[in-house]
Design an enzyme around this catalytic site. Structure first.
Site, mmCIF file in Angstrom:
data_model
loop_
_atom_site.group_PDB
_atom_site.id
_atom_site.type_symbol
_atom_site.label_atom_id
_atom_site.label_comp_id
_atom_site.label_asym_id
_atom_site.label_seq_id
_atom_site.Cartn_x
_atom_site.Cartn_y
_atom_site.Cartn_z
ATOM 1 N N ASN A 266 29.789 40.831 46.555
ATOM 2 C CA ASN A 266 30.039 40.869 45.173
ATOM 3 C C ASN A 266 29.068 40.492 44.181
ATOM 4 O OD1 ASN A 266 32.659 41.333 44.043
ATOM 5 N ND2 ASN A 266 33.669 39.894 45.413
ATOM 6 N N ASP B 144 33.252 36.015 41.990
ATOM 7 C CA ASP B 144 33.554 37.353 42.005
ATOM 8 C C ASP B 144 32.468 38.348 41.444
ATOM 9 O OD1 ASP B 144 34.946 40.065 42.244
ATOM 10 O OD2 ASP B 144 36.735 39.196 42.441
ATOM 11 N N GLU C 100 38.820 46.120 38.809
ATOM 12 C CA GLU C 100 37.427 45.977 39.313
ATOM 13 C C GLU C 100 36.452 46.705 38.499
ATOM 14 O OE1 GLU C 100 35.396 43.879 40.345
ATOM 15 O OE2 GLU C 100 36.497 42.503 42.060
#
Length: 303
Positions: free
Chosen positions: A151, A210, A22
């Site tokens: 997100n 996301d 991430e």
């Protein structure tokens, strides 16, 4: 408007896969890529010019990272905000987490073009008990509440529009962003996507939004978790391009390289079915591909 043709061929960096990669960002001064492995408790760095990979280990989830003006990085760990000096490995805690760390953790976070650091939270049970925060005068001020999975943070080229997603809601929102003080208003749906239906096969499910990044034309690139694809949306929220990916769970794109035309995409393999991982050996890897429109440069946080 017709969808643009697919032009790209994603392939992985020569680095072992993360459990859940991430928060990638390209450091313009160092010319390297940083990213986090949240449940792997690690920060990674890759130097493509020298093919060098470095990593730093922590004792809890590493939600996101961003470069600091003047050097070093800010990291949002489950325990709070930390400063890291990559050269020495020294780290010190800046702020304790403003939530119950037994149930929540930091997730997506970035600096805005004025250097304000924004970071949201994720509730472990995906209840709507999280928030989005903005760092102001060494305090994390809540901007939004009743969040399940924060997100998709990104800003338009003129910084007057803030994008943000709640992944569980399958929705990306746009806000008017006041550049001078960081306040937001006029929340509206920018793009929404169908929820996965019970027993629906993943091949028929498009995924949920996301992490994201914006290019110089103001288009919003968003990773569709469990959808095995990346979307480029116009400033009006229209799908301009769909890039099929060789991983089921892409997590976030970022623009890098000297010309900001290399798109890096993190992905995850944590808790994925064994048969899926057998079909997708690149799951958890950082994918890279060349694009025709450069992205906006990384913003530096000012503490």
């Amino acid at each position: 408007m017709p969808m643009e043709p697919l032009l790209f061929d994603p392939h992985p960096l020569p680095v072992s896969p993360a459990l859940l990669g991430e928060s990638p960002f390209w450091h313009p001064q160092e010319q390297v890529l940083y990213w986090c492995d949240i449940p792997g408790f690690k920060l990674h760095r890759y130097d493509p010019a020298r093919n060098l990979h470095d990593e730093w280990a922590f004792d809890t989830d590493v939600g996101c990272c961003a470069p600091l003006l003047g050097g070093g990085l800010v990291l949002a760990l489950r325990s709070g905000l930390w400063r890291l000096d990559p050269a020495s490995g020294r780290r010190n805690q800046l702020l304790k987490a403003p939530y119950d760390t037994a149930a929540l953790r930091f997730n997506d976070g970035k600096a805005d073009p004025q250097g304000r650091f924004w970071v949201g939270t994720l509730h472990d049970a995906r209840e709507f008990k999280g928030a989005l925060y903005r760092l102001e005068a060494h305090r994390l001020e809540p901007v939004l509440d009743e969040v399940a999975v924060s997100n998709g943070l990104a800003w338009s080229p003129d910084a007057r529009t803030l994008y943000w997603a709640d992944t569980k809601r399958h929705t990306v929102y746009a806000f008017d962003h006041e550049v001078t003080d960081g306040s937001v208003s006029n929340r509206r749906v920018f793009a929404s996507f169908p929820q996965r239906q019970p027993e629906q096969d993943l091949s028929a499910y498009g995924g949920r939004p996301d992490g994201a990044a914006v290019d110089v034309e103001g288009c919003y690139w968003v990773a569709m978790f469990e959808g095995a694809r990346l979307l480029r949306l116009s400033p009006q929220g229209e799908v301009l391009r769909e890039v099929k990916l060789p991983v089921q769970c892409p997590t976030m794109p970022c623009f890098g390289g000297a010309d900001l035309k290399t798109l890096f995409i993190t992905s995850g393999r944590h808790h994925r079915p064994t048969e899926e991982l057998a079909r997708q050996p690149w799951a958890g890897c950082v994918l890279q591909m060349r694009v025709d429109v450069p992205g906006l440069p990384t913003n530096f946080a000012v503490l």
